[in-house]
Design an enzyme around this catalytic site. Structure first.
Site, PDB file in Angstrom:
ATOM      1  N   LYS A 168       0.836  -1.207   0.000  1.00  0.00           N
ATOM      2  CA  LYS A 168       0.000   0.000   0.000  1.00  0.00           C
ATOM      3  C   LYS A 168       0.870   1.256   0.000  1.00  0.00           C
ATOM      4  O   LYS A 168       0.608   2.196  -0.753  1.00  0.00           O
ATOM      5  CB  LYS A 168      -0.942  -0.033   1.209  1.00  0.00           C
ATOM      6  CG  LYS A 168      -1.957   1.072   1.241  1.00  0.00           C
ATOM      7  CD  LYS A 168      -3.262   0.621   1.885  1.00  0.00           C
ATOM      8  CE  LYS A 168      -3.234   0.650   3.394  1.00  0.00           C
ATOM      9  NZ  LYS A 168      -3.313   2.018   3.949  1.00  0.00           N
ATOM     10  N   GLY A 173      -5.960   7.312   5.139  1.00  0.00           N
ATOM     11  CA  GLY A 173      -5.149   8.198   5.978  1.00  0.00           C
ATOM     12  C   GLY A 173      -3.803   8.507   5.363  1.00  0.00           C
ATOM     13  O   GLY A 173      -3.298   9.632   5.446  1.00  0.00           O
ATOM     14  N   ARG A 228      -9.798  12.321  12.125  1.00  0.00           N
ATOM     15  CA  ARG A 228      -8.383  12.059  12.466  1.00  0.00           C
ATOM     16  C   ARG A 228      -7.550  13.336  12.352  1.00  0.00           C
ATOM     17  O   ARG A 228      -7.757  14.152  11.466  1.00  0.00           O
ATOM     18  CB  ARG A 228      -7.817  10.966  11.540  1.00  0.00           C
ATOM     19  CG  ARG A 228      -8.468   9.619  11.835  1.00  0.00           C
ATOM     20  CD  ARG A 228      -8.031   8.547  10.885  1.00  0.00           C
ATOM     21  NE  ARG A 228      -6.640   8.156  11.067  1.00  0.00           N
ATOM     22  CZ  ARG A 228      -6.001   7.312  10.266  1.00  0.00           C
ATOM     23  NH1 ARG A 228      -6.623   6.790   9.236  1.00  0.00           N
ATOM     24  NH2 ARG A 228      -4.755   6.995  10.494  1.00  0.00           N
ATOM     25  N   SER A 285       7.286   9.289  12.182  1.00  0.00           N
ATOM     26  CA  SER A 285       6.202   9.087  11.222  1.00  0.00           C
ATOM     27  C   SER A 285       6.709   9.233   9.792  1.00  0.00           C
ATOM     28  O   SER A 285       7.144  10.310   9.381  1.00  0.00           O
ATOM     29  CB  SER A 285       5.072  10.092  11.474  1.00  0.00           C
ATOM     30  OG  SER A 285       4.179  10.071  10.378  1.00  0.00           O
ATOM     31  N   ASP A 299       1.878  -1.235  11.825  1.00  0.00           N
ATOM     32  CA  ASP A 299       0.540  -1.672  11.410  1.00  0.00           C
ATOM     33  C   ASP A 299       0.251  -3.134  11.780  1.00  0.00           C
ATOM     34  O   ASP A 299      -0.824  -3.647  11.474  1.00  0.00           O
ATOM     35  CB  ASP A 299       0.379  -1.486   9.894  1.00  0.00           C
ATOM     36  CG  ASP A 299       0.420  -0.009   9.509  1.00  0.00           C
ATOM     37  OD1 ASP A 299       0.037   0.837  10.339  1.00  0.00           O
ATOM     38  OD2 ASP A 299       0.855   0.304   8.381  1.00  0.00           O
ATOM     39  N   LYS A 331      -4.522   5.577  14.824  1.00  0.00           N
ATOM     40  CA  LYS A 331      -4.578   4.935  13.493  1.00  0.00           C
ATOM     41  C   LYS A 331      -6.041   4.924  13.016  1.00  0.00           C
ATOM     42  O   LYS A 331      -6.844   5.712  13.476  1.00  0.00           O
ATOM     43  CB  LYS A 331      -3.968   3.538  13.572  1.00  0.00           C
ATOM     44  CG  LYS A 331      -2.458   3.560  13.807  1.00  0.00           C
ATOM     45  CD  LYS A 331      -1.724   4.116  12.609  1.00  0.00           C
ATOM     46  CE  LYS A 331      -0.244   4.276  12.875  1.00  0.00           C
ATOM     47  NZ  LYS A 331       0.443   5.016  11.820  1.00  0.00           N
ATOM     48  N   ARG A 351      -6.455   1.552  18.064  1.00  0.00           N
ATOM     49  CA  ARG A 351      -6.219   0.111  17.906  1.00  0.00           C
ATOM     50  C   ARG A 351      -5.938  -0.588  19.221  1.00  0.00           C
ATOM     51  O   ARG A 351      -6.230  -1.785  19.353  1.00  0.00           O
ATOM     52  CB  ARG A 351      -5.072  -0.136  16.908  1.00  0.00           C
ATOM     53  CG  ARG A 351      -5.538   0.080  15.485  1.00  0.00           C
ATOM     54  CD  ARG A 351      -4.525  -0.359  14.455  1.00  0.00           C
ATOM     55  NE  ARG A 351      -5.148  -0.251  13.135  1.00  0.00           N
ATOM     56  CZ  ARG A 351      -4.488  -0.029  12.003  1.00  0.00           C
ATOM     57  NH1 ARG A 351      -3.168   0.110  12.023  1.00  0.00           N
ATOM     58  NH2 ARG A 351      -5.134   0.046  10.860  1.00  0.00           N
ATOM     59  N   ARG A 360      -7.465  -3.429   9.545  1.00  0.00           N
ATOM     60  CA  ARG A 360      -6.487  -4.364  10.134  1.00  0.00           C
ATOM     61  C   ARG A 360      -7.067  -5.071  11.369  1.00  0.00           C
ATOM     62  O   ARG A 360      -6.715  -6.212  11.649  1.00  0.00           O
ATOM     63  CB  ARG A 360      -5.179  -3.651  10.457  1.00  0.00           C
ATOM     64  CG  ARG A 360      -4.551  -3.016   9.207  1.00  0.00           C
ATOM     65  CD  ARG A 360      -3.056  -2.961   9.218  1.00  0.00           C
ATOM     66  NE  ARG A 360      -2.569  -2.040   8.196  1.00  0.00           N
ATOM     67  CZ  ARG A 360      -2.369  -2.349   6.913  1.00  0.00           C
ATOM     68  NH1 ARG A 360      -2.599  -3.573   6.477  1.00  0.00           N
ATOM     69  NH2 ARG A 360      -1.926  -1.445   6.064  1.00  0.00           N
TER      70      ARG A 360
END
Ligand code: S3P
EC number: 2.5.1.19
Length: 453
Positions: free
Chosen positions: A29, A102, A130, A175, A328, A355, A359, A403
């Protein structure tokens, strides 16, 4: 790209037999987004083979078209893109809708920020919730104007100045998306844009910029921090890109094969960039039988075939410094941990709270509902494995997070009782082939059961 999702469709996964054979997962991705974006700025026609065709990437395709690039699909996974040249984006007529993507929207904010046009970005309800501030702050320092209805959230409009200012920016958070957004803005900025990276993050943008002929240098300073320098306003040359398999998608198959007795599965042509293989390192420490064959380099990235055989796992402590290389993969690691002997402690997870969903909370709630002992800390998760019976609890609320959804389906395939997720639609964003691929390996899913309250 529609911003609102269709009604939720619950899906139940039941225990499956051994996973055997050789399979491929869809294209990475992160690399797919970047290939389209650099192709859109390059001079000439870029070809992309193995592009991920999930919703997130199709949103980037639509965005690049709106900015004037000509993008066409020649056969499944094969795309062509005629770029407009650095600084050549057109002002789009309508708002650019990134759906749930995102990464797509964050990279695009950088890409567009240094163009002297104005563009409005939006997304689905989750993306609009977000935070975008960590991307917008450095862009503002480069001279980009930002107009947002609610502070640093979508929908927002950005307007690039005639000439952006090159900045030196020390990443306040590890990041790759912040780093990449600034580098992409730097492409149309005269002078040298510099990033100081105290903690390494995935470097696909730097590798691909090098391949497209950008003037980029990578160094380190006396404190061991990584320094990336990009000279802007230089042409990019169209490339032929082959996108390797996504290690974040392969992760679900790797864990399923480790957990399901008798499995011996090879996943071919997976990206093995050192900043993406923290999960494999962790699973090997847990006792997983994982071997990499046929190592090679494709388009400047390490690639290999991953052979996984069913294994008994034991709990480990995953150090916080490993987080950027498996950021991830914590949802699926938590599933592996639920079957391991002892406790797996995962630390340094602050980023997981922002995320696609929170999560840490989503994983903890889903595991608890399925009879697994979990301890949730502000930035950590501890999962104790080996419960007598895993699965068969309440329907797991996936919070529209792809995910989380895929991970809990793996729990159902490997557990002693079926697991139902409230909606499998989110999986379309990153791994649309998941169900068909697993069916091909003998797995069974049912589209039934009540949606979660
Ligand atoms: C990505 C970087 C990571 C990752 C995301 C994709 C990228 O985010 O979680 O799924 O393509 O650069 P951050 O860099 O914001 O942590």
């Amino acid at each position: 790209m529609p911003s609102e999702r269709p009604s939720p469709v619950p899906l139940t996964a039941t225990a499956t037999g051994p996973l055997k054979g050789r399979v491929r997962v869809p294209g990475d991705k992160s690399i797919s987004h970047r290939a389209l974006m650099l192709g859109a700025l390059a001079i000439g026609e870029t070809t992309i083979q193995g592009l991920l065709e999930g919703d997130d990437i199709l949103a980037t395709v639509a965005a690049m078209r709106a900015f004037g690039a000509i993008v066409s699909r020649t056969e499944p996974g094969h795309w062509r893109i005629k770029g407009v040249g650095v600084g050549g984006f057109l002002e789009p007529e309508d708002a650019i809708d990134f759906g749930n993507a995102g990464t797509g929207v964050r990279l695009a904010l950088g890409l567009v920020g240094s163009q002297a046009i104005s563009a409005t970005f939006t997304g689905d309800a989750l993306l609009r919730g977000r935070p975008m501030g960590r991307i917008l702050d450095p862009l503002r320092r480069m001279g980009v104007q930002v107009l947002a209805r609610s502070k640093d959230r979508l929908p927002l409009t950005i307007k690039g100045p005639d000439i952006t200012l090159p900045i030196e920016y020390r990443l306040p958070v590890p990041s790759a998306r912040v780093k990449s957004a600034i580098l992409l803005a730097g492409l149309n900025t005269p002078g040298i844009t510099t990033i100081v990276e105290p903690t390494l993050t995935r470097d696909h943008t730097e590798r691909m910029l090098t391949a497209f002929g950008a003037s980029i240098e990578i160094d380190s300073n006396e404190d061991g921090e990584r320094i990336v320098r990009l000279e802007g306003r230089r042409d990019l040359k169209a490339q032929q890109i082959v996108v390797p398999g996504d290690p974040s998608s392969a992760a679900f198959l790797i864990v399923a094969a480790l957990l399901i007795e008798g499995s011996d599965l090879t996943i071919e042509a997976v990206l093995l960039n050192p900043m993406r293989i923290g999960l494999i390192e962790t699973l090997v420490e847990m006792g997983g039988d994982i071997a990499i064959d046929n190592r090679r380099t494709v388009g400047g990235e390490a690639v290999g075939d991953i052979r996984v055989r069913a294994s008994r796992l034991r709990g480990v402590t995953v150090p916080p410094e490993r987080a950027p290389s498996m950021i991830d993969e914590y949802p699926i690691l938590a599933i592996a941990a639920a079957f391991a002997e002892g406790t797996t402690v995962m630390e340094g997870l602050a980023e997981l709270r922002i995320k696609e969903s929170d999560r840490i909370a989503a994983i903890a709630a889903g595991l608890l509902a399925n009879g697994v002992t979990v301890e949730e800390g502000p930035e950590s998760l501890a999962v104790t494995g080996g419960a007598a019976r895993i699965g068969g609890g309440a329907t797991v609320t996936t919070r529209l997070d792809h995910r989380v959804a895929t991970s809990f389906l793996v729990l159902g395939l490997a557990g002693q009782a079926p697991v139902t997720i409230d909606d499998f639609g989110s999986i379309q964003t990153s791994f649309p082939e998941f169900q068909a691929l697993m069916n091909g390996l003998g797995a069974h899913f049912e589209r039934a059961g009540p949606a979660a309250a």
